[in-house]
Design a protein around this motif. Structure first.
Motif, PDB file in Angstrom:
ATOM      1  N   TYR A  82       0.789  -1.227   0.000  1.00  0.00           N
ATOM      2  CA  TYR A  82       0.000   0.000   0.000  1.00  0.00           C
ATOM      3  C   TYR A  82       0.823   1.279   0.000  1.00  0.00           C
ATOM      4  O   TYR A  82       0.325   2.323  -0.373  1.00  0.00           O
ATOM      5  CB  TYR A  82      -0.915   0.050   1.234  1.00  0.00           C
ATOM      6  CG  TYR A  82      -2.064  -0.908   1.168  1.00  0.00           C
ATOM      7  CD1 TYR A  82      -2.180  -1.823   0.132  1.00  0.00           C
ATOM      8  CD2 TYR A  82      -3.041  -0.893   2.133  1.00  0.00           C
ATOM      9  CE1 TYR A  82      -3.223  -2.705   0.068  1.00  0.00           C
ATOM     10  CE2 TYR A  82      -4.101  -1.779   2.080  1.00  0.00           C
ATOM     11  CZ  TYR A  82      -4.182  -2.674   1.052  1.00  0.00           C
ATOM     12  OH  TYR A  82      -5.227  -3.529   1.005  1.00  0.00           O
ATOM     13  N   GLU A 111      -2.025 -10.982  11.250  1.00  0.00           N
ATOM     14  CA  GLU A 111      -2.285  -9.735  10.512  1.00  0.00           C
ATOM     15  C   GLU A 111      -3.124  -8.792  11.367  1.00  0.00           C
ATOM     16  O   GLU A 111      -3.962  -9.233  12.152  1.00  0.00           O
ATOM     17  CB  GLU A 111      -3.085 -10.033   9.237  1.00  0.00           C
ATOM     18  CG  GLU A 111      -2.227 -10.290   8.004  1.00  0.00           C
ATOM     19  CD  GLU A 111      -1.606  -9.024   7.427  1.00  0.00           C
ATOM     20  OE1 GLU A 111      -1.443  -8.030   8.150  1.00  0.00           O
ATOM     21  OE2 GLU A 111      -1.279  -9.044   6.234  1.00  0.00           O
ATOM     22  N   ASP A 112      -2.921  -7.503  11.165  1.00  0.00           N
ATOM     23  CA  ASP A 112      -3.808  -6.523  11.791  1.00  0.00           C
ATOM     24  C   ASP A 112      -5.113  -6.430  11.003  1.00  0.00           C
ATOM     25  O   ASP A 112      -6.191  -6.325  11.579  1.00  0.00           O
ATOM     26  CB  ASP A 112      -3.132  -5.142  11.881  1.00  0.00           C
ATOM     27  CG  ASP A 112      -2.552  -4.685  10.547  1.00  0.00           C
ATOM     28  OD1 ASP A 112      -2.163  -5.545   9.740  1.00  0.00           O
ATOM     29  OD2 ASP A 112      -2.508  -3.469  10.303  1.00  0.00           O
ATOM     30  N   ASP A 115      -7.735  -7.037   3.870  1.00  0.00           N
ATOM     31  CA  ASP A 115      -8.555  -6.155   3.041  1.00  0.00           C
ATOM     32  C   ASP A 115      -8.933  -6.922   1.760  1.00  0.00           C
ATOM     33  O   ASP A 115      -9.940  -7.624   1.714  1.00  0.00           O
ATOM     34  CB  ASP A 115      -7.719  -4.902   2.756  1.00  0.00           C
ATOM     35  CG  ASP A 115      -8.534  -3.720   2.319  1.00  0.00           C
ATOM     36  OD1 ASP A 115      -9.485  -3.932   1.552  1.00  0.00           O
ATOM     37  OD2 ASP A 115      -8.239  -2.589   2.713  1.00  0.00           O
ATOM     38  N   SER A 116      -8.080  -6.846   0.731  1.00  0.00           N
ATOM     39  CA  SER A 116      -8.369  -7.612  -0.493  1.00  0.00           C
ATOM     40  C   SER A 116      -8.017  -9.093  -0.321  1.00  0.00           C
ATOM     41  O   SER A 116      -8.517  -9.951  -1.041  1.00  0.00           O
ATOM     42  CB  SER A 116      -7.555  -7.047  -1.665  1.00  0.00           C
ATOM     43  OG  SER A 116      -6.176  -7.320  -1.484  1.00  0.00           O
ATOM     44  N   GLY A 117      -7.098  -9.392   0.624  1.00  0.00           N
ATOM     45  CA  GLY A 117      -6.620 -10.771   0.816  1.00  0.00           C
ATOM     46  C   GLY A 117      -5.358 -11.060   0.032  1.00  0.00           C
ATOM     47  O   GLY A 117      -4.790 -12.148   0.123  1.00  0.00           O
ATOM     48  N   SER A 119      -2.235  -9.925   0.377  1.00  0.00           N
ATOM     49  CA  SER A 119      -1.049 -10.194   1.212  1.00  0.00           C
ATOM     50  C   SER A 119      -1.073 -11.629   1.727  1.00  0.00           C
ATOM     51  O   SER A 119      -0.072 -12.338   1.668  1.00  0.00           O
ATOM     52  CB  SER A 119      -0.990  -9.233   2.404  1.00  0.00           C
ATOM     53  OG  SER A 119      -0.999  -7.916   1.957  1.00  0.00           O
TER      54      SER A 119
HETATM   55  C1  PRP Z   1      -1.818  -3.609   5.330  1.00  0.00           C
HETATM   56  C2  PRP Z   1      -2.138  -4.641   6.407  1.00  0.00           C
HETATM   57  C3  PRP Z   1      -2.024  -5.943   5.666  1.00  0.00           C
HETATM   58  C4  PRP Z   1      -2.446  -5.592   4.260  1.00  0.00           C
HETATM   59  C5  PRP Z   1      -3.861  -6.051   4.025  1.00  0.00           C
HETATM   60  O1  PRP Z   1      -0.424  -3.471   5.238  1.00  0.00           O
HETATM   61  O2  PRP Z   1      -1.273  -4.568   7.511  1.00  0.00           O
HETATM   62  O3  PRP Z   1      -0.721  -6.456   5.688  1.00  0.00           O
HETATM   63  O4  PRP Z   1      -2.352  -4.174   4.145  1.00  0.00           O
HETATM   64  O5  PRP Z   1      -4.315  -5.725   2.733  1.00  0.00           O
HETATM   65  P1  PRP Z   1      -4.634  -6.813   1.615  1.00  0.00           P
HETATM   66  O6  PRP Z   1      -5.543  -7.869   2.245  1.00  0.00           O
HETATM   67  O7  PRP Z   1      -5.369  -6.017   0.572  1.00  0.00           O
HETATM   68  O8  PRP Z   1      -3.354  -7.387   1.119  1.00  0.00           O
HETATM   69  P2  PRP Z   1       0.309  -2.254   4.519  1.00  0.00           P
HETATM   70  O9  PRP Z   1       0.841  -2.708   3.195  1.00  0.00           O
HETATM   71  O10 PRP Z   1      -0.571  -1.047   4.537  1.00  0.00           O
HETATM   72  O11 PRP Z   1       1.586  -2.018   5.447  1.00  0.00           O
HETATM   73  P3  PRP Z   1       1.682  -1.724   7.020  1.00  0.00           P
HETATM   74  O12 PRP Z   1       1.272  -2.986   7.753  1.00  0.00           O
HETATM   75  O13 PRP Z   1       3.105  -1.389   7.241  1.00  0.00           O
HETATM   76  O14 PRP Z   1       0.751  -0.581   7.350  1.00  0.00           O
END
Ligand code: PRP
Length: 190
Positions: A82, A111-112, A115-117, A119
């Motif tokens: 992101y 994971e915190d 969102d889309s899944g 990662s």
């Molecule tokens: C955020 C979050 C997840 C990911 C989820 O990380 O921590 O790792 O996005 O999104 P997805 O399901 O669409 O893949 P980010 O890349 O924002 O980095 P961060 O954890 O350092 O904030």
């Protein structure tokens, strides 16, 4: 005296955007304890490796493993999909690799937010190449309406609407991760 950063707030103002409370510190801590209890029962007799996805998962990981009553190990790795944007770019980059060997181990990806899944899908495919005994996923937050990939999330803290959230590890342009509660971007109509 300025308002203390971590006092519960009615709103968090970021430029011309307003965030309002979504989950309080108490709600988060109660649910984290429940997840820890559930994982403790499910992994009795095993020494799982909790693998946190940086940066967002660091507070959740810390609180979660304090609620896990069996031996466990931890590791972290870092992806970036992101950057500082609010919407996913659809691309994943590996920024820090794992130190531990996942071969034959019970892995719990922490994971915190999902969102889309993307990662989780990327991480699971990567780990599967190294023959872990099992892979499960725990995420504090999940946005079911945003999921674009077929993934299984084994332990979910809270399902939330597809809105932008900050606090408790979740950032806005890298800031606000240290808020103890989670706040959501207020809609224009509110
Ligand atoms: C955020 C979050 C997840 C990911 C989820 O990380 O921590 O790792 O996005 O999104 P997805 O399901 O669409 O893949 P980010 O890349 O924002 O980095 P961060 O954890 O350092 O904030």
């Amino acid at each position: 005296m300025p308002e203390l950063m971590n006092e519960p707030k009615e709103k968090v103002i970021v430029g011309d955007e307003i965030f309002v409370p979504l989950l309080t510190e108490e709600q988060i801590q109660k649910r984290v304890a429940e997840l820890g209890e559930e994982i403790t029962k499910d992994y009795e007799g095993s020494v799982p490796v909790f693998i946190g996805v940086l940066n967002g998962s660091f507070l959740f990981m810390s609180d979660l493993i304090k609620c896990v009553e069996i031996d466990c190990e931890i590791d972290f790795f870092k992806l970036s999909s992101y950057g500082d944007a609010k919407l996913s770019s659809g691309k994943v980059k590996m920024l820090k690799e794992l130190n531990c060997d996942v071969n034959g181990r019970d892995i719990i990806i922490v994971e915190d937010i999902v969102d889309s899944g993307l990662s989780i899908k990327y991480i699971e495919e990567l780990f599967e190449e190294n023959n872990p005994k099992s892979i499960k996923v725990v995420s504090l937050l999940v946005k079911p309406e945003s999921l674009k990939y077929k993934i299984k999330i084994d332990y979910i803290g809270f399902n939330i609407a597809s809105q932008f959230v900050i606090g408790y590890g979740l950032d806005y342009a890298q800031k606000y991760r240290n808020l103890r509660s989670i706040y959501v971007l207020r809609k224009e109509t509110e």
